[in-house]
Motif scaffolding. Structure first.
Motif, PDB file in Angstrom:
ATOM      1  N   LEU A  35       3.107   5.838  -3.047  1.00  0.00           N
ATOM      2  CA  LEU A  35       4.248   6.527  -3.631  1.00  0.00           C
ATOM      3  C   LEU A  35       4.127   6.604  -5.156  1.00  0.00           C
ATOM      4  O   LEU A  35       4.494   7.616  -5.765  1.00  0.00           O
ATOM      5  CB  LEU A  35       5.544   5.822  -3.237  1.00  0.00           C
ATOM      6  CG  LEU A  35       6.841   6.546  -3.552  1.00  0.00           C
ATOM      7  CD1 LEU A  35       6.880   7.890  -2.855  1.00  0.00           C
ATOM      8  CD2 LEU A  35       8.012   5.698  -3.126  1.00  0.00           C
ATOM      9  N   ALA A  36       3.581   5.568  -5.769  1.00  0.00           N
ATOM     10  CA  ALA A  36       3.400   5.580  -7.222  1.00  0.00           C
ATOM     11  C   ALA A  36       2.357   6.612  -7.640  1.00  0.00           C
ATOM     12  O   ALA A  36       2.510   7.277  -8.669  1.00  0.00           O
ATOM     13  CB  ALA A  36       2.995   4.198  -7.715  1.00  0.00           C
ATOM     14  N   LEU A  37       1.308   6.772  -6.835  1.00  0.00           N
ATOM     15  CA  LEU A  37       0.267   7.753  -7.153  1.00  0.00           C
ATOM     16  C   LEU A  37       0.714   9.185  -6.872  1.00  0.00           C
ATOM     17  O   LEU A  37       0.340  10.110  -7.584  1.00  0.00           O
ATOM     18  CB  LEU A  37      -1.006   7.455  -6.357  1.00  0.00           C
ATOM     19  CG  LEU A  37      -1.770   6.202  -6.760  1.00  0.00           C
ATOM     20  CD1 LEU A  37      -2.911   5.938  -5.782  1.00  0.00           C
ATOM     21  CD2 LEU A  37      -2.296   6.331  -8.180  1.00  0.00           C
ATOM     22  N   ASN A  38       1.501   9.361  -5.810  1.00  0.00           N
ATOM     23  CA  ASN A  38       1.957  10.685  -5.393  1.00  0.00           C
ATOM     24  C   ASN A  38       3.464  10.655  -5.149  1.00  0.00           C
ATOM     25  O   ASN A  38       3.903  10.566  -4.004  1.00  0.00           O
ATOM     26  CB  ASN A  38       1.246  11.139  -4.121  1.00  0.00           C
ATOM     27  CG  ASN A  38      -0.256  11.189  -4.272  1.00  0.00           C
ATOM     28  OD1 ASN A  38      -0.762  11.707  -5.259  1.00  0.00           O
ATOM     29  ND2 ASN A  38      -0.960  10.631  -3.307  1.00  0.00           N
ATOM     30  N   PRO A  39       4.282  10.764  -6.207  1.00  0.00           N
ATOM     31  CA  PRO A  39       5.743  10.690  -6.005  1.00  0.00           C
ATOM     32  C   PRO A  39       6.288  11.836  -5.159  1.00  0.00           C
ATOM     33  O   PRO A  39       7.348  11.702  -4.553  1.00  0.00           O
ATOM     34  CB  PRO A  39       6.318  10.750  -7.417  1.00  0.00           C
ATOM     35  CG  PRO A  39       5.182  10.692  -8.354  1.00  0.00           C
ATOM     36  CD  PRO A  39       3.920  10.856  -7.592  1.00  0.00           C
ATOM     37  N   ILE A  73       0.848  -1.198   0.000  1.00  0.00           N
ATOM     38  CA  ILE A  73       0.000   0.000   0.000  1.00  0.00           C
ATOM     39  C   ILE A  73       0.882   1.247   0.000  1.00  0.00           C
ATOM     40  O   ILE A  73       0.585   2.227  -0.695  1.00  0.00           O
ATOM     41  CB  ILE A  73      -0.956  -0.005   1.213  1.00  0.00           C
ATOM     42  CG1 ILE A  73      -2.029  -1.071   1.037  1.00  0.00           C
ATOM     43  CG2 ILE A  73      -1.609   1.362   1.399  1.00  0.00           C
ATOM     44  CD1 ILE A  73      -2.916  -1.254   2.260  1.00  0.00           C
ATOM     45  N   ALA A  74       1.973   1.208   0.764  1.00  0.00           N
ATOM     46  CA  ALA A  74       2.888   2.349   0.798  1.00  0.00           C
ATOM     47  C   ALA A  74       3.522   2.579  -0.573  1.00  0.00           C
ATOM     48  O   ALA A  74       3.689   3.728  -1.006  1.00  0.00           O
ATOM     49  CB  ALA A  74       3.961   2.136   1.856  1.00  0.00           C
ATOM     50  N   GLU A  75       3.883   1.505  -1.260  1.00  0.00           N
ATOM     51  CA  GLU A  75       4.447   1.642  -2.610  1.00  0.00           C
ATOM     52  C   GLU A  75       3.412   2.191  -3.588  1.00  0.00           C
ATOM     53  O   GLU A  75       3.731   3.014  -4.450  1.00  0.00           O
ATOM     54  CB  GLU A  75       4.981   0.296  -3.107  1.00  0.00           C
ATOM     55  CG  GLU A  75       6.235  -0.161  -2.416  1.00  0.00           C
ATOM     56  CD  GLU A  75       7.396   0.811  -2.588  1.00  0.00           C
ATOM     57  OE1 GLU A  75       7.549   1.400  -3.670  1.00  0.00           O
ATOM     58  OE2 GLU A  75       8.157   0.966  -1.615  1.00  0.00           O
ATOM     59  N   ASP A  76       2.170   1.754  -3.461  1.00  0.00           N
ATOM     60  CA  ASP A  76       1.102   2.285  -4.313  1.00  0.00           C
ATOM     61  C   ASP A  76       0.875   3.769  -4.048  1.00  0.00           C
ATOM     62  O   ASP A  76       0.638   4.541  -4.973  1.00  0.00           O
ATOM     63  CB  ASP A  76      -0.193   1.510  -4.101  1.00  0.00           C
ATOM     64  CG  ASP A  76      -0.129   0.095  -4.643  1.00  0.00           C
ATOM     65  OD1 ASP A  76       0.788  -0.195  -5.442  1.00  0.00           O
ATOM     66  OD2 ASP A  76      -1.000  -0.716  -4.262  1.00  0.00           O
TER      67      ASP A  76
END
Length: 151
Positions: free
Chosen positions: A37-41, A32-35
């Protein structure tokens, strides 16, 4: 004998729940944390503090489950009306307070880089209120056991 069956069922449920918490903390939460980060770099700086705080709250939950398991063992031995039982119940209340403070801090931190969104805000507020209700029930059990010890 009936109490032991109920206690054993509760122990099994606690173990299954703890396995679920370990899976959630070890696999689901980092993904979830990686997702996020992918949505909001641009929120790269916020990923680690949020992840660490959530993982610490899950560790606190696992410790609480361990204490409840120990309390069930004390219950099986017939030592409910003892000083260690009351002490561990008080520790559970303290852990509920620490968990609710941790969620409030996490909520305040997520507000620093924008609102957490209505769903996440409702979940965090609902979780905090639920923890307070659980703490109140635990305190009620503590008072009942303490009064029973006096008699």
């Amino acid at each position: 004998m009936k109490g032991n069956i109920t206690s054993n069922i509760l122990k099994i449920l606690i173990v299954v729940f703890a396995i679920g918490v370990l899976f959630f903390g070890g696999y689901v939460l980092p993904s979830i944390a990686e997702d996020m980060l992918a949505l909001n770099p641009e929120l790269d700086y916020a990923k680690l503090p949020i992840l660490v705080t959530c993982e610490l709250l899950l560790v606190l939950l696992l410790i609480g489950l361990g204490i409840i398991m120990y309390l069930l063992i004390i219950f099986d031995r017939g030592l409910v009306f003892s000083s260690p039982f009351i002490s561990w119940v008080e520790v559970l209340v303290g852990m509920c307070i620490v968990a609710s403070v941790g969620i409030i801090i996490l909520f305040q931190y997520t507000r620093t880089f924008g609102e957490p969104g209505p769903l996440l805000a409702l979940i965090m507020i609902g979780l905090t209120v639920t923890i307070w209700i659980i703490a109140a029930v635990i305190m009620l059990i503590r008072v009942i056991v303490k009064k029973a010890v006096v008699y």
